[in-house]
Design a protein around this motif. Sequence first.
Motif, PDB file in Angstrom:
ATOM      1  N   ARG A  54     -17.662 104.719  67.249  1.00 18.93           N
ATOM      2  CA  ARG A  54     -19.040 105.197  67.373  1.00 18.93           C
ATOM      3  C   ARG A  54     -19.119 106.720  67.341  1.00 18.93           C
ATOM      4  O   ARG A  54     -20.017 107.296  66.718  1.00 18.93           O
ATOM      5  CB  ARG A  54     -19.646 104.657  68.674  1.00 18.93           C
ATOM      6  N   ARG A  55     -18.198 107.403  68.002  1.00 15.11           N
ATOM      7  CA  ARG A  55     -18.266 108.859  68.073  1.00 15.11           C
ATOM      8  C   ARG A  55     -18.049 109.499  66.703  1.00 15.11           C
ATOM      9  O   ARG A  55     -18.702 110.489  66.366  1.00 15.11           O
ATOM     10  CB  ARG A  55     -17.259 109.376  69.095  1.00 15.11           C
ATOM     11  N   ALA A  63     -19.880 116.473  70.817  1.00 11.84           N
ATOM     12  CA  ALA A  63     -20.036 117.925  70.898  1.00 11.84           C
ATOM     13  C   ALA A  63     -18.679 118.620  70.813  1.00 11.84           C
ATOM     14  O   ALA A  63     -18.544 119.667  70.159  1.00 11.84           O
ATOM     15  CB  ALA A  63     -20.752 118.299  72.198  1.00 11.84           C
ATOM     16  N   ARG A  64     -17.648 118.035  71.460  1.00 10.42           N
ATOM     17  CA  ARG A  64     -16.302 118.611  71.370  1.00 10.42           C
ATOM     18  C   ARG A  64     -15.763 118.514  69.941  1.00 10.42           C
ATOM     19  O   ARG A  64     -15.120 119.447  69.453  1.00 10.42           O
ATOM     20  CB  ARG A  64     -15.354 117.906  72.342  1.00 10.42           C
ATOM     21  N   THR A 108     -23.527 106.808  74.962  1.00  9.06           N
ATOM     22  CA  THR A 108     -23.487 107.192  76.366  1.00  9.06           C
ATOM     23  C   THR A 108     -23.406 108.714  76.472  1.00  9.06           C
ATOM     24  O   THR A 108     -23.209 109.416  75.485  1.00  9.06           O
ATOM     25  CB  THR A 108     -22.273 106.563  77.049  1.00  9.06           C
ATOM     26  N   GLU A 109     -23.524 109.208  77.695  1.00 12.10           N
ATOM     27  CA  GLU A 109     -23.347 110.648  77.909  1.00 12.10           C
ATOM     28  C   GLU A 109     -21.942 111.075  77.531  1.00 12.10           C
ATOM     29  O   GLU A 109     -21.731 112.168  76.987  1.00 12.10           O
ATOM     30  CB  GLU A 109     -23.638 111.001  79.371  1.00 12.10           C
ATOM     31  N   ALA A 110     -20.954 110.216  77.804  1.00 17.88           N
ATOM     32  CA  ALA A 110     -19.575 110.534  77.418  1.00 17.88           C
ATOM     33  C   ALA A 110     -19.453 110.612  75.903  1.00 17.88           C
ATOM     34  O   ALA A 110     -18.726 111.473  75.376  1.00 17.88           O
ATOM     35  CB  ALA A 110     -18.620 109.480  77.978  1.00 17.88           C
TER      36      ALA A 110
END
Length: 263
Positions: A169-170, A209-210, A201-203
């Motif tokens: 997903r990321r 972002a990283r 999720t927030e994670a």
Amino acid sequence: MSPLPATIPALVRTRVRAAVRRPARLTPEETAGRALTLRLVSLLLQYPDAELTSARPELTTVVEALSATPGAEHLARFTDWFAAQEPAALERHYVEMFDLRRKSSLYLTYYLHGDTRRRGMALLTLNQQYRAAGWSTDGGELPDHLPVVLEFAALAGPGGGEAPLRRHRRGLELIHHALTGSGSPYRHVLAALLSLLPPPTEADRAAVARLVAEGPPNEEVGLDPYGAYGEGEFAPPAAFVPPMPAPPTRVPLTPTSRPEGSR
């Protein structure tokens, strides 16, 4: 909703929360519609060769016939643009977005594992998952190429078939972010796909972002050297970039057609 009583054992609370998050079972019609959307996304994310561009009228008809969903709306926005472009312009845009900009590369394990040995294991694991389901990529493309992953998800179903999409997903979020930043209409295709997955999720948001700021993990030992692809871009090792494009995966071009059981 009030918190669960502290007297309930932690394991029970965990299982209750998992049950609450579990999505409702899909009807056969919903499952078929979801599979068709996944196959359309798979097709539209492939190189726009002569066969694909010649099928643009049929593709537009299929998208227009989809049930009204956020994903269908995104696909309609893309096909409006796709149908209006000259074939040569489509080819140039595709190469620029997916071949020359590695933050929108379609090889998913790169975003999770980067230039490390773990990526090779992740590719092997994907191949094993495909074979366990009785499905093969026929050696035409790496198993983490997004159109391949999407085709498997469409054929194997919302459970195990879509597990690789949920696991990556990321990476999908990063591709969407990069395409949006470039103003590419392909952002609508990624948005259609993301609309089928659970919300981030927030994670997830923090990890994306990283990735935007730093790129995936890097491991130089044992890797072939590779060059930069432009300011702020990162490139996967040459060992993981196939020399030839995969044969195109096709989906039914009429709303009444049924997907084939094999590629």
